[in-house]
Design an enzyme around this catalytic site. Structure first.
Site, PDB file in Angstrom:
ATOM      1  N   GLU A 105       0.808  -1.229   0.000  1.00 20.11           N
ATOM      2  CA  GLU A 105       0.000   0.000   0.000  1.00 20.11           C
ATOM      3  C   GLU A 105       0.840   1.278   0.000  1.00 20.11           C
ATOM      4  O   GLU A 105       0.604   2.182   0.816  1.00 20.11           O
ATOM      5  CB  GLU A 105      -0.989  -0.034   1.174  1.00 20.11           C
ATOM      6  CG  GLU A 105      -1.868  -1.280   1.112  1.00 20.11           C
ATOM      7  CD  GLU A 105      -2.813  -1.443   2.301  1.00 20.11           C
ATOM      8  OE1 GLU A 105      -2.798  -0.615   3.217  1.00 20.11           O
ATOM      9  OE2 GLU A 105      -3.572  -2.437   2.293  1.00 20.11           O
ATOM     10  N   ASN A 147       2.341  -4.371  -3.525  1.00 18.65           N
ATOM     11  CA  ASN A 147       0.955  -4.805  -3.370  1.00 18.65           C
ATOM     12  C   ASN A 147       0.093  -3.598  -2.984  1.00 18.65           C
ATOM     13  O   ASN A 147       0.469  -2.829  -2.101  1.00 18.65           O
ATOM     14  CB  ASN A 147       0.939  -5.850  -2.235  1.00 18.65           C
ATOM     15  CG  ASN A 147      -0.367  -6.586  -2.072  1.00 18.65           C
ATOM     16  OD1 ASN A 147      -0.969  -7.019  -3.053  1.00 18.65           O
ATOM     17  ND2 ASN A 147      -0.808  -6.746  -0.824  1.00 18.65           N
ATOM     18  N   HIS A 187      -9.888  -6.060  -3.042  1.00 16.90           N
ATOM     19  CA  HIS A 187     -10.998  -5.995  -2.078  1.00 16.90           C
ATOM     20  C   HIS A 187     -12.134  -5.295  -2.811  1.00 16.90           C
ATOM     21  O   HIS A 187     -12.194  -4.070  -2.875  1.00 16.90           O
ATOM     22  CB  HIS A 187     -10.570  -5.234  -0.819  1.00 16.90           C
ATOM     23  CG  HIS A 187      -9.557  -5.981  -0.021  1.00 16.90           C
ATOM     24  ND1 HIS A 187      -9.840  -7.207   0.558  1.00 16.90           N
ATOM     25  CD2 HIS A 187      -8.279  -5.707   0.282  1.00 16.90           C
ATOM     26  CE1 HIS A 187      -8.768  -7.648   1.195  1.00 16.90           C
ATOM     27  NE2 HIS A 187      -7.795  -6.768   1.037  1.00 16.90           N
ATOM     28  N   GLU A 219      -5.612 -10.510  -2.488  1.00 21.01           N
ATOM     29  CA  GLU A 219      -6.495 -10.487  -1.299  1.00 21.01           C
ATOM     30  C   GLU A 219      -7.959 -10.442  -1.719  1.00 21.01           C
ATOM     31  O   GLU A 219      -8.764  -9.682  -1.164  1.00 21.01           O
ATOM     32  CB  GLU A 219      -6.166  -9.270  -0.416  1.00 21.01           C
ATOM     33  CG  GLU A 219      -4.707  -9.198   0.011  1.00 21.01           C
ATOM     34  CD  GLU A 219      -4.376  -7.994   0.891  1.00 21.01           C
ATOM     35  OE1 GLU A 219      -5.303  -7.361   1.435  1.00 21.01           O
ATOM     36  OE2 GLU A 219      -3.179  -7.679   1.024  1.00 21.01           O
ATOM     37  N   ASP A 221     -11.739 -10.507  -2.191  1.00 23.10           N
ATOM     38  CA  ASP A 221     -13.030 -10.726  -1.539  1.00 23.10           C
ATOM     39  C   ASP A 221     -14.014  -9.689  -2.072  1.00 23.10           C
ATOM     40  O   ASP A 221     -13.612  -8.757  -2.760  1.00 23.10           O
ATOM     41  CB  ASP A 221     -12.943 -10.733   0.006  1.00 23.10           C
ATOM     42  CG  ASP A 221     -12.343  -9.487   0.611  1.00 23.10           C
ATOM     43  OD1 ASP A 221     -12.279  -8.436  -0.077  1.00 23.10           O
ATOM     44  OD2 ASP A 221     -11.937  -9.531   1.787  1.00 23.10           O
TER      45      ASP A 221
HETATM   46  O1  9MR Z   1      -7.071  -9.413   7.307  1.00 17.37           O
HETATM   47  C1  9MR Z   1      -6.248  -8.651   8.153  1.00 17.37           C
HETATM   48  C2  9MR Z   1      -6.930  -8.435   9.491  1.00 17.37           C
HETATM   49  O2  9MR Z   1      -7.047  -9.660  10.186  1.00 17.37           O
HETATM   50  C3  9MR Z   1      -6.158  -7.423  10.319  1.00 17.37           C
HETATM   51  O3  9MR Z   1      -6.874  -7.131  11.492  1.00 17.37           O
HETATM   52  C4  9MR Z   1      -5.917  -6.162   9.504  1.00 17.37           C
HETATM   53  C5  9MR Z   1      -5.132  -5.172  10.318  1.00 17.37           C
HETATM   54  O4  9MR Z   1      -4.816  -4.038   9.606  1.00 17.37           O
HETATM   55  O5  9MR Z   1      -5.237  -6.483   8.305  1.00 17.37           O
HETATM   56  C6  9MR Z   1      -5.985  -7.303   7.480  1.00 17.37           C
HETATM   57  O6  9MR Z   1      -5.345  -7.544   6.250  1.00 17.37           O
HETATM   58  C7  9MR Z   1      -5.076  -6.398   5.438  1.00 17.37           C
HETATM   59  C8  9MR Z   1      -3.845  -6.715   4.646  1.00 17.37           C
HETATM   60  O7  9MR Z   1      -2.793  -7.045   5.513  1.00 17.37           O
HETATM   61  C9  9MR Z   1      -3.445  -5.578   3.737  1.00 17.37           C
HETATM   62  N1  9MR Z   1      -4.547  -5.187   2.882  1.00 17.37           N
HETATM   63  C10 9MR Z   1      -5.792  -4.893   3.573  1.00 17.37           C
HETATM   64  C11 9MR Z   1      -6.187  -6.107   4.432  1.00 17.37           C
HETATM   65  C12 9MR Z   1      -7.551  -5.863   5.076  1.00 17.37           C
HETATM   66  O8  9MR Z   1      -7.476  -4.827   6.018  1.00 17.37           O
END
Ligand code: 9MR
Length: 311
Positions: A105, A147, A187, A219, A221
């Site tokens: 990001e 990413n 997402h 990722e 969904d």
């Molecule tokens: O899925 C992850 C969640 O369990 C955590 O609480 C969260 C914390 O920031 O991060 C989520 O995964 C993220 C990923 O690492 C980066 N892209 C966005 C994802 C969704 O927030």
């Protein structure tokens, strides 16, 4: 998740590759400076080896889930901590982690260049090239990715983020910085009205390929937070969004892998981060909270079968 027998069976029946949601993030792997905690990584490496699954590394450099001890470090110390973090994790997974989300990001959410973060503010834009070079040295065989999210849609904000991403890529390539590909988090959001479209996405993927890059969907969904409460309707429209998205990406020769951000609605991050206005749990994944397959599962399977010869 790996300790739950039902989830484990679902995983082994569906996927060829594993990405930990949180276990490899910095707050988990180095809770105190210089004290690494890699037991979770050991378990993932053992599990993926035992079941012959590829393992993805997620993620080395991000602005979230950082340990507090990084706060306020002067630039030279922060850069040294970053180097140790990257070299330690990538070196530990050497030959065993197939692709790494090295930078997560980095693009400004509005698409105005790079995102303001601890990294950019303290180290300047060089943190990106540095991390990629350290990662390459630590495991020359691993696929190194940048990413990001918000790169999939047809709206103006997405268009700006793509321009900023391509500028970053061009700048890195011009300077000979190692970079193998781009991860699109994907997402997605099922639209409130009408059918989902991904008209401009194939063009963006071709732009990445033209630059010699590979592409992973990292990722995937589909949030249903704009859809009415009715379960059947929601499931149908989430499935349609998967279908339209996969149709747009599967034709791209640079595509290497698709990763779903969870399998069961039971475990989705969306309910905490983007709860539905009516408070109902979201249904964003291929299996419901009781691990029963949903229409999304059929849509995904049909699209994949359209490109994969049956075994
Ligand atoms: O899925 C992850 C969640 O369990 C955590 O609480 C969260 C914390 O920031 O991060 C989520 O995964 C993220 C990923 O690492 C980066 N892209 C966005 C994802 C969704 O927030």
């Amino acid at each position: 998740g790996l300790d739950d027998p039902a989830l484990k069976a679902l995983l082994l029946g569906n996927v060829g590759s594993l990405t930990p949601e949180n276990a490899l993030k910095w707050d988990a792997t180095e809770p105190a400076g210089g004290r690494f905690s890699l037991e979770a990584m050991d378990r993932l490496l053992a599990f993926s080896a035992r079941h012959r699954l590829a393992l993805r590394g997620h993620t080395l450099v991000w602005h979230q889930q950082l340990p507090a001890w990084l706060d306020g470090l002067p630039a030279p110390q922060l850069r040294a901590a970053l180097e140790r973090h990257v070299r330690t994790l990538v070196g530990y997974g050497r030959g065993r982690i197939q692709s790494w989300d090295v930078i997560n990001e980095p693009i400004d959410p509005e698409g105005q260049g790079l995102r303001r973060s601890l990294w950019l503010d303290t180290l300047g834009p060089a943190y990106i090239a540095d991390a990629l070079r350290w990662a390459r040295q630590a495991d020359p065989a691993a696929r190194l990715l940048i990413n990001d999210y918000g790169l999939e849609g047809d709206d103006p904000q997405t268009a700006r983020k793509r321009v900023a991403m391509l500028q970053l890529v061009d700048d890195l390539k011009r300077r000979g910085v190692p970079l193998d590909g781009i991860g699109l988090q994907a997402h997605l959001l099922a639209p409130a009205e009408g059918s989902p479209t991904f008209r401009t996405l194939p063009v963006f993927l071709a732009e990445l390929r033209r630059r010699g890059l590979q592409v992973e969907i990292t990722e995937l969904d589909v949030s249903d937070r704009l859809l009415p409460a009715d379960t059947a309707q929601r499931d149908r429209r989430v499935a349609d969004t998967y279908d339209a998205f996969l149709k747009a990406v599967l034709q791209e020769p640079a595509l290497r892998r698709i990763t779903s951000w969870g399998l069961s609605d039971r475990d989705s991050w969306l309910n905490t981060t983007f709860p539905r206005p009516d408070g109902l749990p979201q249904r964003p994944l291929p299996y419901d909270e009781a691990l029963r397959p949903k229409p999304a599962r059929s849509s995904i399977a049909e699209r994949l079968q359209s490109i994969t010869p049956p075994r």
